[in-house]
Enzyme design. Structure first.
Site: not given
Ligand SMILES: Cc1cc2nc3c(=O)[nH]c(=O)nc-3n(C[C@H](O)[C@H](O)[C@H](O)COP(=O)(O)OP(=O)(O)OC[C@H]3O[C@@H](n4cnc5c(N)ncnc54)[C@H](O)[C@@H]3O)c2cc1C
Length: 491
Positions: A32, A40, A43, A46, A110, A225, A271, A332, A367, A372
């Protein structure tokens, strides 16, 4: 556009699934916002996997189950940890560059991990490196196409069978039929006022799936977090748990370390424990934050090990090498979501979910840090593989007419933060339900309402869900389930 498979979301889970799906037909990945805007991408700390010489898959499994506080699905956890080393090898094979000490991979420690098992890249840009690797691999496959700045608003459903998606973009609203659809839309942190999540994390996948008749599981479990930056005018930027793994202290506004009063592991406690401890200290002193102190680390260490965090904090006026950083807990991670089996299947035919939007059972009530990104890789691949079973289009594709008007999401944030946060009780949750019902429907309002309803029904404290009126755990751990037109049920 006539893809065979639609993947909603371009984070780790969606990209990993698309790579798998490419052997079966045309794949369309929809995002979107820009393709790089996802959790992602942000993150830091790690990705956890039992790869180091002193680690074992069984130890990673044990730590994950312990953190999940009785609600993990042991079979899902087993799959996650067993396939961890293979997922890392695959990423390296596709070009991911994890940090090394000499020629050997480097591992960080961690919270709640019994071993140093967290691989990282460019210090604190692990998610970006993994997403970049998966994007490059997916984009190199002729069958995979991408569409950015297009928002999926609903699923097309006929008799519990999903036949495609409806998409909004600058050109209007269109329907895209598909053999099977994967929801990989990430988290829901944006329903809270303070969150580490990017703007795209509005819980769309949960709301869309719920409207279509999918079962939503354990949605009341939201991980806060403990350490997000709290500076006037700045977003709640995440200060990774790896900072505490590196030796950072938590201090209250009087400058005292306090974590040892709450847990024997001190700053490295799970956490939820650290978040509640910080919340309690803030309530005790009336201060809007506590401090994360790295000033005692070796000179230059913060800058070299955490370059992205250091630079970002500096831009907001905090020099981590010299100043303790003001921090507070922020929403978070969603442990629950669209309920799936071990291959990403939901209760609706042809609908799959993977990554943060899904509830596979790997995280239970809480978690384990850095699990993740691994979940996105392992379960994204499994969902992709199992979607290949749908080798024909459904001949009943037609549009769902449900329409969601844009609405007052600011009000949703206030209600969720006030009543569905770190500490909850029945009065507040009832109030949240009533106030949310009075608002026009939005995805964020739908998701907040589900958290409040399931949180009210769960009369105990466990993992990320803490009820001040029910502070103890019930003897038997049960999962919550909710589906349109039905009351919450536990199983
Ligand atoms: C700041 C931060 C740090 C983190 N650090 C870590 C870490 O070190 N290690 C770890 O394991 N996890 C970490 N996490 C958690 C981890 O990053 C996420 O849980 C994981 O990346 C989620 O991946 P995903 O592919 O499920 O979703 P995302 O990577 O969030 O991707 C979601 C996608 O869906 C799309 N989308 C959403 N709604 C719609 C819609 N209605 N229509 C079309 N597209 C849509 C978005 O545009 C995006 O492309 C962290 C999270 C954050 C926020």
């Amino acid at each position: 556009m006539h893809p065979d498979y639609v993947v909603v979301g371009a984070g780790v889970a969606g990209l990993r699934a698309a790579i798998e799906l490419a052997v079966g037909g045309q794949v369309l990945v929809i995002a979107k916002d820009s393709l790089r805007e996802s959790s992602s991408e942000y993150a830091q700390g790690g990705i956890a996997a039992a790869v180091s010489d002193d680690d074992e898959v069984a130890l990673h499994e044990h730590d994950t189950l312990l953190a999940g506080d009785g609600l993990c699905d042991p079979a899902a956890v087993h799959i996650l940890v067993e396939h961890g080393p293979e997922a890392i090898e695959e990423l390296i094979g596709w070009g991911a560059e994890f940090d090394r000490e000499g020629s050997k991979l480097a591992f960080a420690r961690e919270g709640a991990h019994s071993r140093s098992r967290v691989l990282h890249a460019h210090g604190d840009s692990t998610g970006q490196e993994i997403a970049r690797t998966l994007y490059r691999k997916a984009a190199s496959l002729p069958n995979v196409a991408f569409r950015s700045y297009a928002s999926v608003s609903d699923l097309c459903v006929d008799d519990e069978e999903v036949t495609g998606v409806t998409v909004h973009d600058g050109a209007g609203r269109t329907a895209i039929p598909a053999r099977a659809v994967l929801l990989a839309t990430g988290g829901l942190g944006q329903i809270y006022r303070d969150t580490t999540n990017p703007a795209v994390a509005t819980g769309d996948g949960v709301a869309i799936a719920y409207r279509a008749g999918a079962v939503i599981g354990d949605i009341e479990f939201v991980q806060f977090h403990p350490t997000a930056l709290h500076v006037e005018g700045a977003p709640s930027f995440l200060l990774s748990e790896a900072l505490r793994g590196e030796g950072a202290y938590l201090r209250n506004s009087a400058g005292e370390r306090f974590m040892h009063r709450y847990h024997e592991m001190g700053e490295l406690a799970p956490r939820d424990v650290v978040s509640r401890a910080i919340f309690a200290e803030m309530q005790k002193t009336g201060a809007p934050h506590v401090f994360l102190d790295l000033t005692h680390l070796a000179p230059g260490r913060v800058q070299s090990r955490f370059p992205r965090i250091y630079e970002t904090c500096l831009a907001y006026g905090v020099d981590l090498a010299r100043d303790p950083a003001p921090i507070h807990p922020a929403a978070h991670y969603a442990m629950g979501g669209v309920k799936t089996d071990l291959d990403g299947r939901t209760n609706l035919r042809r609908l799959y979910a993977a990554g943060e939007v899904a509830c596979t059972g790997v995280h239970g009530a809480n978690r384990l840090a850095s699990n993740s990104l691994l979940e996105g890789c392992v379960f994204g691949a499994r969902a992709g593989k199992s979607m290949l079973a749908w080798s024909t289009h459904s001949d009943r594709a037609h549009l769902l007419t449900a329409r969601v008007e844009p609405g007052p999401d600011e009000r949703v944030r206030t209600i969720a933060s006030q009543y569905c946060g770190i500490v909850r009780d029945a009065d507040g949750l009832r109030r949240a339900i009533a106030e949310l019902q009075a608002l026009p429907p939005t995805n964020m309002g739908t998701v907040a309402g589900l958290i409040a309803r399931c949180g009210l029904a769960r009369e105990e404290s466990r993992g990320g869900h803490y009820r001040s009126d029910y502070p103890n755990k019930r003897p038997v751990a049960v999962h919550s389930n909710v589906r349109q037109g039905q009351d919450v049920w536990f199983a």
